[in-house]
Design a protein around this motif. Structure first.
Motif, PDB file in Angstrom:
ATOM      1  N   GLN A  27      31.551  39.548  33.020  1.00  0.00           N
ATOM      2  CA  GLN A  27      32.146  40.773  33.552  1.00  0.00           C
ATOM      3  C   GLN A  27      31.180  41.511  34.492  1.00  0.00           C
ATOM      4  O   GLN A  27      31.613  42.130  35.468  1.00  0.00           O
ATOM      5  N   VAL A  28      29.904  41.425  34.214  1.00  0.00           N
ATOM      6  CA  VAL A  28      28.913  42.081  35.067  1.00  0.00           C
ATOM      7  C   VAL A  28      28.881  41.409  36.435  1.00  0.00           C
ATOM      8  O   VAL A  28      28.873  42.083  37.472  1.00  0.00           O
TER       9      VAL A  28
ATOM     10  N   ARG B   6      30.088  41.192  42.171  1.00  0.00           N
ATOM     11  CA  ARG B   6      30.734  40.517  43.292  1.00  0.00           C
ATOM     12  C   ARG B   6      31.780  41.426  43.934  1.00  0.00           C
ATOM     13  O   ARG B   6      31.873  41.542  45.152  1.00  0.00           O
ATOM     14  N   GLY B   7      32.575  42.086  43.103  1.00  0.00           N
ATOM     15  CA  GLY B   7      33.589  43.002  43.623  1.00  0.00           C
ATOM     16  C   GLY B   7      32.983  44.168  44.382  1.00  0.00           C
ATOM     17  O   GLY B   7      33.534  44.622  45.387  1.00  0.00           O
ATOM     18  N   MET B   8      31.847  44.655  43.904  1.00  0.00           N
ATOM     19  CA  MET B   8      31.172  45.757  44.587  1.00  0.00           C
ATOM     20  C   MET B   8      30.723  45.334  45.980  1.00  0.00           C
ATOM     21  O   MET B   8      30.954  46.041  46.958  1.00  0.00           O
TER      22      MET B   8
ATOM     23  N   PHE C 212      31.417  45.353  51.897  1.00  0.00           N
ATOM     24  CA  PHE C 212      31.470  44.705  53.212  1.00  0.00           C
ATOM     25  C   PHE C 212      32.791  44.979  53.910  1.00  0.00           C
ATOM     26  O   PHE C 212      32.820  45.204  55.123  1.00  0.00           O
ATOM     27  N   VAL C 213      33.898  44.968  53.172  1.00  0.00           N
ATOM     28  CA  VAL C 213      35.205  45.255  53.774  1.00  0.00           C
ATOM     29  C   VAL C 213      35.242  46.696  54.273  1.00  0.00           C
ATOM     30  O   VAL C 213      35.666  46.966  55.402  1.00  0.00           O
ATOM     31  N   ALA C 214      34.793  47.643  53.445  1.00  0.00           N
ATOM     32  CA  ALA C 214      34.791  49.052  53.848  1.00  0.00           C
ATOM     33  C   ALA C 214      33.885  49.273  55.058  1.00  0.00           C
ATOM     34  O   ALA C 214      34.236  50.040  55.977  1.00  0.00           O
TER      35      ALA C 214
ATOM     36  N   ARG D  96      29.294  39.295  54.530  1.00  0.00           N
ATOM     37  CA  ARG D  96      30.256  39.166  53.429  1.00  0.00           C
ATOM     38  C   ARG D  96      30.512  37.699  53.144  1.00  0.00           C
ATOM     39  O   ARG D  96      30.436  37.246  52.006  1.00  0.00           O
ATOM     40  N   ARG D  97      30.816  36.966  54.193  1.00  0.00           N
ATOM     41  CA  ARG D  97      31.093  35.535  54.024  1.00  0.00           C
ATOM     42  C   ARG D  97      29.873  34.819  53.445  1.00  0.00           C
ATOM     43  O   ARG D  97      29.985  34.062  52.488  1.00  0.00           O
TER      44      ARG D  97
END
Length: 140
Positions: A36-37, A42-44, A49-51, A86-87
């Motif tokens: 979960q960490v 990874r989500g962070m 990068f998207v933002a 990001r990639r």
């Protein structure tokens, strides 16, 4: 009077950068062998990068429309770097997560290294943008 559009675009660009600058070090306090960490880490990075790419794209268009092509190129370069980073980072992070899940104990160390690389990259970008604020705010 300073160029309000350029300052606004710069501040909007700094928001995701400051988010990562403040949020990423917390992951140094937890183990990356917890599923979960690493999902959260990874989500962070993914959302950062998207933002940053979205903020950079909008900022680029705004300052180009305001007649500041050099600043537009700088902000556009940050947005492009975010997309490429990001990639690069997420592909490697996914590979190391798979390696960790298959039993490779050294994969956790490589995940931590990627975490440090992401934080360092962000810190350099924040420093660069902050160093440019006096020139951006100067009267044109």
């Amino acid at each position: 009077m300073p160029d309000n559009i350029a300052l606004f675009a710069t501040i909007i660009l700094l928001l995701p950068m400051f988010y990562l600058l403040l949020a990423a070090p917390a992951f140094l306090l937890v183990r990356l062998d917890i599923v979960q960490v690493t999902q959260l880490l990874r989500g962070m990075f993914d959302s950062y990068f998207v933002a940053l790419a979205i903020a950079g794209g909008i900022g680029t268009i705004a300052v180009l429309a305001d007649g500041r092509p050099v600043l537009g190129l700088g902000i556009g370069a940050i947005a492009a770097f975010a997309l490429l980073s990001r990639r690069w980072l997420l592909l490697r992070m996914d590979a190391h997560i798979r390696e960790r899940d298959s039993g490779d104990a050294a994969a956790v160390r490589r995940l931590r290294w990627l975490h440090w690389v992401g934080m360092l990259s962000n810190a350099v970008q924040v420093g660069g943008v902050l160093a440019c604020i006096p020139q951006i705010a100067a009267v044109s």
